[in-house]
Design a protein around this motif. Structure first.
Motif: not given
Length: 415
Positions: A6-31
């Motif tokens: 519920a807190a995440q919904e109120a605060d907006g969608q949260r992404l894991s490091t891997r999901e963030t890397a995939d969305r940006l098209g980079v490696k996790p270290e670059t995140v």
């Protein structure tokens, strides 16, 4: 757990490091490099083992960075898109199997849904009189030997000249342009039969431009399905050309012109014409083996077979072949196509592609060899508009790769 969600919904969608890397098209270290430079904000959830990132912030960074990512080979440009996914010998538009879309909806319904996310049953696209008159005059001025692609290229330029508001690149005006441009292209082509009414489907109106034979319901169903299936196919050459033009903020008519330019080649849109002529020869000689042998002897690829993104049969061909079973006049051409497939399979592991299925339709209904390319061009216009809408939302001029210079090193003497 429920409190955390519920807190995440109120605060907006949260992404894991891997999901963030995939969305940006980079490696996790670059995140984490982005975090250290202040370009991203990470947060560690209570009880969680890793950092999370705000999805909106990640998407904003992706747009600023041009949303480019390395391909699996690391040598080709890849562009994030939400339009088409090709996976395991299936093709999907916005996650929906294209064969299912073709089975249930018309071309206009699918195009409208692709642009707006809204399905409007029974929608019809109509051409404005000013644009249609200009396009028809331009097409009629061409030499008699001009082909359908010549006419389409001229028609889109004439339609653009008739639209003084074509430079408005906001979403709704671009979609309105698409709804009128596609029927203008079709209705500007010379008709071989009494002209259908403006309320008829686009497939019905296109049929009369391709053949003088009457359109029975089963054959017309194949044409409409082909129009749906060919709307998009990821970043094909013509679609990449469209995205480059849209990146430079070309108006919709200009991006379609860019698509037509890249489409006009035997390795892309014109491939169906080669399959048509090959299939016609098989029927005339009553021998698939002789025709296939001639191609192999000359070192030519057998038209209509093989595709770089499918290991098995092209799913678009599979769908069209099934529909062609219900078209009585298509049976000889359909049998000839299957003989070509089985004959070639003795020498190479190649499967039918959509060009061969289009050839069965065009050969069996008295259409010219160029008809498949015309269907391809009209259909793909809807996909190009969808890609332009995506690209207009990105950073301008992001499609600017750097050249690898291999010429003489300066300084050189003046020539």
């Amino acid at each position: 757990m429920a409190d955390r969600e519920a807190a995440q919904e109120a605060d907006g969608q949260r992404l894991s490091t891997r999901e963030t890397a995939d969305r940006l098209g980079v490696k996790p270290e670059t995140v984490y490099a982005y975090v250290s430079r202040g370009q991203l904000t990470s947060r560690r959830e209570p009880g969680g083992r890793g950092s999370t990132f705000d999805a909106k912030e990640v998407d904003a960074l992706a747009r600023r960075a041009g949303r480019r990512e390395p391909s699996s080979s690391g040598s080709e440009l890849a562009v994030r898109t939400g339009i088409t996914l090709i996976d395991r010998n299936h093709c999907y538009f916005r996650g929906v199997d294209t064969s299912e879309l073709a089975a249930h909806y018309s071309y206009e319904e699918v195009a409208e849904w692709l642009w707006t996310g809204e399905l409007r049953p029974g929608i019809r696209f109509t051409a404005p009189q000013d644009a249609l008159s200009a396009a028809r005059r331009a097409v009629q001025a061409l030499p008699p030997h001009s082909g359908p692609m010549d006419r389409l290229r001229v028609a889109v330029i004439a339609a653009a000249a008739a639209d003084p508001l074509r430079f408005d690149l906001s979403e709704n005006p671009v979609i309105d342009t698409a709804r009128t441009l596609i029927p203008t292209l079709v209705d500007a082509l010379p008709s071989h039969a009494p002209e259908p009414g403006a309320g008829d489907s686009l497939a019905t109106r296109l049929w009369s431009r391709l053949t003088a034979e009457p359109a029975d319901a089963a054959a017309l169903r194949v044409l409409d399905a082909a129009l749906v299936l060919l709307i998009d196919h990821d970043l094909a050459a013509s679609t990449l050309a469209v995205r480059v033009a849209a990146s430079a903020r070309a108006h919709p008519y200009a991006i379609v012109s860019a698509g037509f330019g890249a489409l006009d080649g035997v390795m892309h849109g014109a491939a169906s014409g080669l399959a048509h002529r090959m299939l016609r020869e098989v029927l005339d000689r009553d021998s698939a083996a002789a025709v296939v042998a001639d191609h192999l002897r000359a070192g030519r690829q057998v038209p209509g077979l093989g595709h770089r993104v499918y290991t098995g049969e092209d799913p678009r061909a599979h769908t069209l072949f099934q529909l062609l079973e219900d078209v009585p006049q298509a049976r000889p051409a359909l049998q000839a196509a299957r003989h070509v497939i089985t004959t070639t399979a003795r020498h190479a592991d190649l499967h039918a592609n959509v060009d061969l299925a289009l050839a069965v339709l065009t050969v069996s209904t008295g259409m010219p060899a160029e008809a498949g390319e015309t269907v391809f061009a009209v259909s793909r216009t809807a996909g190009w508009i969808a890609h332009a809408l995506e690209e207009y939302a990105e950073r301008p001029l992001r499609m600017r790769p750097s050249g690898q210079y291999h010429g003489p090193r300066p300084p050189q003497p003046l020539p």
